[in-house]
Design an enzyme around this catalytic site. Sequence first.
Site, PDB file in Angstrom:
ATOM      1  N   TYR A   1      25.195  43.988  57.087  1.00  0.00           N
ATOM      2  CA  TYR A   1      25.682  44.361  55.755  1.00  0.00           C
ATOM      3  C   TYR A   1      25.734  45.883  55.638  1.00  0.00           C
ATOM      4  CZ  TYR A   1      24.672  39.490  54.428  1.00  0.00           C
ATOM      5  OH  TYR A   1      24.631  38.121  54.344  1.00  0.00           O
TER       6      TYR A   1
ATOM      7  N   SER B   1      27.135  31.911  48.680  1.00  0.00           N
ATOM      8  CA  SER B   1      28.394  31.844  47.956  1.00  0.00           C
ATOM      9  C   SER B   1      28.483  30.644  47.015  1.00  0.00           C
ATOM     10  CB  SER B   1      29.582  31.827  48.927  1.00  0.00           C
ATOM     11  OG  SER B   1      30.766  32.258  48.274  1.00  0.00           O
TER      12      SER B   1
ATOM     13  N   GLY C   1      33.495  34.221  44.044  1.00  0.00           N
ATOM     14  CA  GLY C   1      34.027  34.647  42.756  1.00  0.00           C
ATOM     15  C   GLY C   1      35.049  33.701  42.163  1.00  0.00           C
TER      16      GLY C   1
ATOM     17  N   LEU D   1      34.599  30.797  41.197  1.00  0.00           N
ATOM     18  CA  LEU D   1      33.991  29.987  40.146  1.00  0.00           C
ATOM     19  C   LEU D   1      33.412  30.830  39.005  1.00  0.00           C
ATOM     20  CD1 LEU D   1      32.285  27.272  42.388  1.00  0.00           C
ATOM     21  CD2 LEU D   1      34.343  27.027  40.977  1.00  0.00           C
TER      22      LEU D   1
ATOM     23  N   LYS E   1      37.197  34.018  36.290  1.00  0.00           N
ATOM     24  CA  LYS E   1      38.009  35.222  36.154  1.00  0.00           C
ATOM     25  C   LYS E   1      39.229  35.214  37.080  1.00  0.00           C
ATOM     26  CE  LYS E   1      33.964  37.970  34.863  1.00  0.00           C
ATOM     27  NZ  LYS E   1      33.073  39.101  35.223  1.00  0.00           N
TER      28      LYS E   1
END
Length: 342
Positions: free
Chosen positions: A53, A204, A209, A211, A214
């Site tokens: 990361y 996740s 994203g 769910l 947006k």
Amino acid sequence: MRTLGRTGIQVSPYCLGAMMFGAWGNTDHDDSIKIIHRALDAGINFVDTADVYARGESEEIVGKALKDRRDDVVLATKAHAAMGDDPNHRGNSRRWLVREVEDSLRRLQTDHLDLYQIHRPDPETDVEETLSALTDLVRSGKVRAIGSSTFPASEIVEAQWVAERRGYERFRTEQPPYSILNRGIEREVLPVCRRYGMGTLVWSPLAMGMLTGKIRKGQEAGTQRAQRTPGRFTDERKLDAVEELIPLAEEAGLSMVHMAMAFAVAHPAVTSAIIGPRTMEQLDDVLAGAEVRLDDDLLDRIDAIVPPGVDVNPGDVSYEPPAIGDTDRRRRKPEERAASGN
């Protein structure tokens, strides 16, 4: 708190994922540290990161944040992905893991890891080699427990058998993707984890994203993840499912985020769901739904939209076995393809 497999370690049902701290998300170290502290103050005691990361930056931020709170946190990280151009600075070999664990410990400013996970399978490395190295790390005191991440069910089983046969430490956890839109692990991975007493920390749960409510059909997704992997946000099947889920959440008086998170932690084989906030607002939004419980009727209606064991988009794979991705493993040589042998 929930018990992490059969390790006896108690962890919160939400695990703070640190992927968005650093160059991949929030580049403000001080702000990222505040988010971590806010999560800990709210009762989260489980933090998950990985060496890859932001090429180690995430681990460095987590290390600074936990400097005076290390003993109160169950700390997990992962290794496997490339950490440089050298072909040996990646993978699941003893050579790499023994070196990379030291780098992770240094970045995290700690002398031990509560959970050290293999980020993906490595077809080039015998799992016996990997488990042998991890066993030595456990026996040296640098690692308390070991786990896998995004392993197919067959490879989880093989690793368990190898550990038993050779007397090695066995994988105590698995970290697979799981959400309302990605339920494929319900078919084999989660049952296998339960059979072997493995804890699961699913990643996740908001489907990158999708769910959050947006990202809608007919609208351009403007998130950073959508820019990195646009194909995952334009699949019509997923967008159609989201359009069916939104009124379901509204009828239940829930936000999409709260319904999605409650769904993930409702499965009896799921120990903890990883949340990956980039901002304080995102963290507070998730935390506000920690008390939400989905009743059977709502879960049945979700099942009607996305059936159990189904990935809405089968292409949403985060690990493709060589038997699928390598055409040479799926096709005989041209001269050998005829049934007659001529």
